[in-house]
Scaffold this motif. Structure first.
Motif, PDB file in Angstrom:
ATOM      1  N   ASN A   1      42.281 141.400  46.819  1.00  0.00           N
ATOM      2  CA  ASN A   1      41.525 140.175  46.580  1.00  0.00           C
ATOM      3  C   ASN A   1      41.749 139.206  47.733  1.00  0.00           C
ATOM      4  O   ASN A   1      42.872 139.010  48.170  1.00  0.00           O
ATOM      5  CB  ASN A   1      41.959 139.504  45.283  1.00  0.00           C
TER       6      ASN A   1
ATOM      7  N   GLY B   1      42.146 141.511  37.446  1.00  0.00           N
ATOM      8  CA  GLY B   1      40.951 142.186  37.938  1.00  0.00           C
ATOM      9  C   GLY B   1      40.831 142.085  39.447  1.00  0.00           C
ATOM     10  O   GLY B   1      41.730 141.602  40.139  1.00  0.00           O
ATOM     11  N   THR B   2      39.713 142.533  39.985  1.00  0.00           N
ATOM     12  CA  THR B   2      39.470 142.480  41.424  1.00  0.00           C
ATOM     13  C   THR B   2      38.116 141.860  41.702  1.00  0.00           C
ATOM     14  O   THR B   2      37.199 141.930  40.891  1.00  0.00           O
ATOM     15  CB  THR B   2      39.494 143.886  42.056  1.00  0.00           C
ATOM     16  N   MET B   3      37.995 141.262  42.868  1.00  0.00           N
ATOM     17  CA  MET B   3      36.729 140.673  43.283  1.00  0.00           C
ATOM     18  C   MET B   3      35.668 141.752  43.495  1.00  0.00           C
ATOM     19  O   MET B   3      34.476 141.513  43.312  1.00  0.00           O
ATOM     20  CB  MET B   3      36.921 139.883  44.579  1.00  0.00           C
TER      21      MET B   3
ATOM     22  N   GLU C   1      35.409 144.776  41.802  1.00  0.00           N
ATOM     23  CA  GLU C   1      34.942 145.405  40.559  1.00  0.00           C
ATOM     24  C   GLU C   1      34.387 144.389  39.563  1.00  0.00           C
ATOM     25  O   GLU C   1      33.361 144.634  38.928  1.00  0.00           O
ATOM     26  CB  GLU C   1      36.102 146.165  39.915  1.00  0.00           C
ATOM     27  N   ARG C   2      35.077 143.271  39.369  1.00  0.00           N
ATOM     28  CA  ARG C   2      34.660 142.218  38.429  1.00  0.00           C
ATOM     29  C   ARG C   2      34.363 142.798  37.043  1.00  0.00           C
ATOM     30  O   ARG C   2      33.318 142.549  36.443  1.00  0.00           O
ATOM     31  CB  ARG C   2      33.459 141.455  38.973  1.00  0.00           C
ATOM     32  N   LYS C   3      35.321 143.536  36.561  1.00  0.00           N
ATOM     33  CA  LYS C   3      35.177 144.235  35.286  1.00  0.00           C
ATOM     34  C   LYS C   3      35.305 143.276  34.116  1.00  0.00           C
ATOM     35  O   LYS C   3      36.163 142.398  34.098  1.00  0.00           O
ATOM     36  CB  LYS C   3      36.269 145.312  35.198  1.00  0.00           C
TER      37      LYS C   3
ATOM     38  N   ILE D   1      38.788 137.758  36.437  1.00  0.00           N
ATOM     39  CA  ILE D   1      37.742 137.651  37.449  1.00  0.00           C
ATOM     40  C   ILE D   1      36.393 138.045  36.883  1.00  0.00           C
ATOM     41  O   ILE D   1      35.375 137.373  37.112  1.00  0.00           O
ATOM     42  CB  ILE D   1      38.096 138.501  38.682  1.00  0.00           C
ATOM     43  N   GLY D   2      36.355 139.135  36.136  1.00  0.00           N
ATOM     44  CA  GLY D   2      35.092 139.604  35.559  1.00  0.00           C
ATOM     45  C   GLY D   2      34.489 138.616  34.582  1.00  0.00           C
ATOM     46  O   GLY D   2      33.281 138.331  34.622  1.00  0.00           O
TER      47      GLY D   2
ATOM     48  N   ASP E   1      33.365 135.394  36.400  1.00  0.00           N
ATOM     49  CA  ASP E   1      32.123 135.674  37.115  1.00  0.00           C
ATOM     50  C   ASP E   1      30.941 135.669  36.154  1.00  0.00           C
ATOM     51  O   ASP E   1      29.883 135.095  36.441  1.00  0.00           O
ATOM     52  CB  ASP E   1      32.224 137.023  37.827  1.00  0.00           C
ATOM     53  N   GLU E   2      31.114 136.282  34.984  1.00  0.00           N
ATOM     54  CA  GLU E   2      30.056 136.308  33.973  1.00  0.00           C
ATOM     55  C   GLU E   2      29.736 134.902  33.476  1.00  0.00           C
ATOM     56  O   GLU E   2      28.579 134.546  33.252  1.00  0.00           O
ATOM     57  CB  GLU E   2      30.470 137.199  32.800  1.00  0.00           C
TER      58      GLU E   2
ATOM     59  N   LEU F   1      35.127 131.927  43.439  1.00  0.00           N
ATOM     60  CA  LEU F   1      33.903 132.291  42.726  1.00  0.00           C
ATOM     61  C   LEU F   1      32.930 131.125  42.656  1.00  0.00           C
ATOM     62  O   LEU F   1      31.713 131.305  42.754  1.00  0.00           O
ATOM     63  CB  LEU F   1      34.240 132.784  41.316  1.00  0.00           C
TER      64      LEU F   1
END
Length: 442
Positions: A145, A314-316, A318-320, A325-326, A329-330, A378
């Motif tokens: 990240n 999480g990771t930038m 994958e953004r799971k 992070i996921g 982002d959502e 983000l």
């Protein structure tokens, strides 16, 4: 024919073995996931209990100057290592504010209040206190990240769909909370750098004086602006829930008065977090924001930080879903898509002593700064402005005077503290919307 049958049988056997291997692999993955969920639940429930105990302890100590000062002194070396305390930290009036006259002698600001008559009533902990252990799914590794070196978010101009013009930001502070001296040089971009210059109580007093001046000379018109505040118990003021009509003390209520806004909706829920770790996650309830909202303020991350490990972040790339992070982002993407006419502003969490106290015993916890940097990165991608409270060095409960005067349980404000918080947010919104600033800040 017999050879063909043998070949077919061999192929069938190999297929069966492959299917069995796939089934075993999936079974092992399911078992590992179940095991992680079980271990995490136990761990977070314990974190919940420990945070609740610490809040009670700090609440009791905060009523006595010597007791809370001794508590900070006892843990100071750990905070210096983890949180980056500097010489401005002091744990007594002499130490904490010794540089006051030297740095800002011309400012008419009060010393820390240590009066025995200080009213801390109504600050008891409620069941809704913002200490819920957060259930954070995911196995992603944090490595790889990329976070910005500094907390600044460029491009924070807010264009107007709400009838309020936006000008270039000016003055002693920018949207990231950076303190700008008279010569225009930024004096401390990060929490660590600012702690080395002055104590949080000093910074809070100085910044509040400036904020009040900005608000007093505001020319921006918020009278037709509807605001919604999405957050946790710090937004709800849930720690004051035993007080009649307690939400009158919350920062959203005070914000409405300061800006003379048309309306302010408080969507703060105690114990909630940005991601899907417990119920009432921001990402699951942001659609409760009224459709006609002109300005959306999102302040969170405190609860996420109490339980965040490198498996949960999480990771930038994958953004799971189910990782911080996921889910963040959502949330940002959903706000942009569902409220295209609204201005959206994110607010980073205040630094708090409870996080470091937990981290002292749980080495898997990530520093608060990791979450802050993710929010900023983000937000930059989505062109969302950020008011960076974390790096502002205001209302930081690593400072005994801040706990005693403003935040008696180490993470939540008393009415006076919520007012200071609201005044800072109001002043930042005035700057963002192009309101006039005092002449001495031009």
């Amino acid at each position: 024919m017999e050879k063909v049958n043998k070949v077919l049988l061999l192929m069938i056997a190999m297929a069966a073995i492959m299917l069995a291997a796939v089934g075993i692999d999936r079974g092992m993955q399911a078992y590992d996931a179940w095991k992680w969920e079980s271990e995490r639940l136990v761990r977070y429930e314990q974190a919940y209990a420990d945070v609740a105990d610490m809040q009670v302890t700090i609440s009791q100590l905060s009523q006595d100057q010597e007791a809370i000062t001794a508590f900070i002194e006892e843990n100071k070396s750990y905070f210096e290592t983890e949180a980056g305390a500097g010489e401005g930290w002091g744990t007594s009036q002499e130490d904490a504010y010794g540089k006051f006259e030297e740095v800002w002698a011309e400012q008419d600001l009060p010393e820390a209040e240590w009066s025995e008559e200080l009213d801390v009533s109504g600050d008891g902990l409620s069941e809704n206190a913002d200490i819920t252990g957060n259930e954070l799914p995911g196995n992603a590794d944090i490595t790889g990240n990329e976070f910005p070196e500094g907390p600044d978010v460029t491009g924070n101009d807010v264009s107007g769909n709400s009838g309020v013009s936006s000008n270039d930001l000016d003055g002693y502070t920018d949207i990231s909370g950076n303190w700008i001296e008279e010569g225009g040089e930024i004096s401390g971009n990060t929490l660590t750098e600012r702690q080395e210059i002055r104590s949080s109580y000093m910074e809070t007093q100085m910044q509040n004086k400036i904020d009040l001046e900005v608000i007093a000379e505001n020319s921006a018109d918020f009278s037709d602006i509807s605001i919604t505040c999405l957050g946790d118990s710090i937004t709800e003021a849930a720690n004051l829930s035993n007080t009649e009509d307690y939400q009158q003390y919350s920062y959203p209520s005070r914000l409405k008065e300061l800006l003379n806004a048309e309306s302010v909706t408080n969507l703060g829920i105690g114990g909630s977090s940005i991601g899907r770790y417990w119920e009432n996650a921001f990402v699951d309830r942001y659609k409760e924001i009224p459709e006609d909202t002109d300005l959306i303020l999102v302040m969170g991350g405190t609860n996420d930080g109490f339980c965040m490990s490198d498996k949960d972040i999480g990771t930038m790339e994958e953004r799971k879903a189910g990782t911080f992070i996921g889910d963040l982002d959502e949330l940002m993407r959903g706000l942009r898509e569902n409220y295209p006419e609204a201005e959206i502003v994110f607010v980073t969490p205040l630094p708090n002593i409870l996080h470091d106290m937990l981290k002292k015993e749980r080495d898997y916890l990530l520093p608060q700064s990791v979450l802050v940097n993710i929010i900023i990165q983000l937000a930059t991608e989505y062109d969302i402005p950020v008011i960076d409270l974390y790096n502002s060095n205001i209302l930081d409960t690593h400072d005994a005077a801040v706990i005693y005067n403003y935040m008696p349980d180490g993470v939540h404000c008393n009415p006076k503290g919520y007012s200071v918080l609201a005044e800072h947010l109001a002043a930042e919104l005035v700057r963002m919307y192009g309101g006039d600033v005092p002449k001495e800040q031009e």
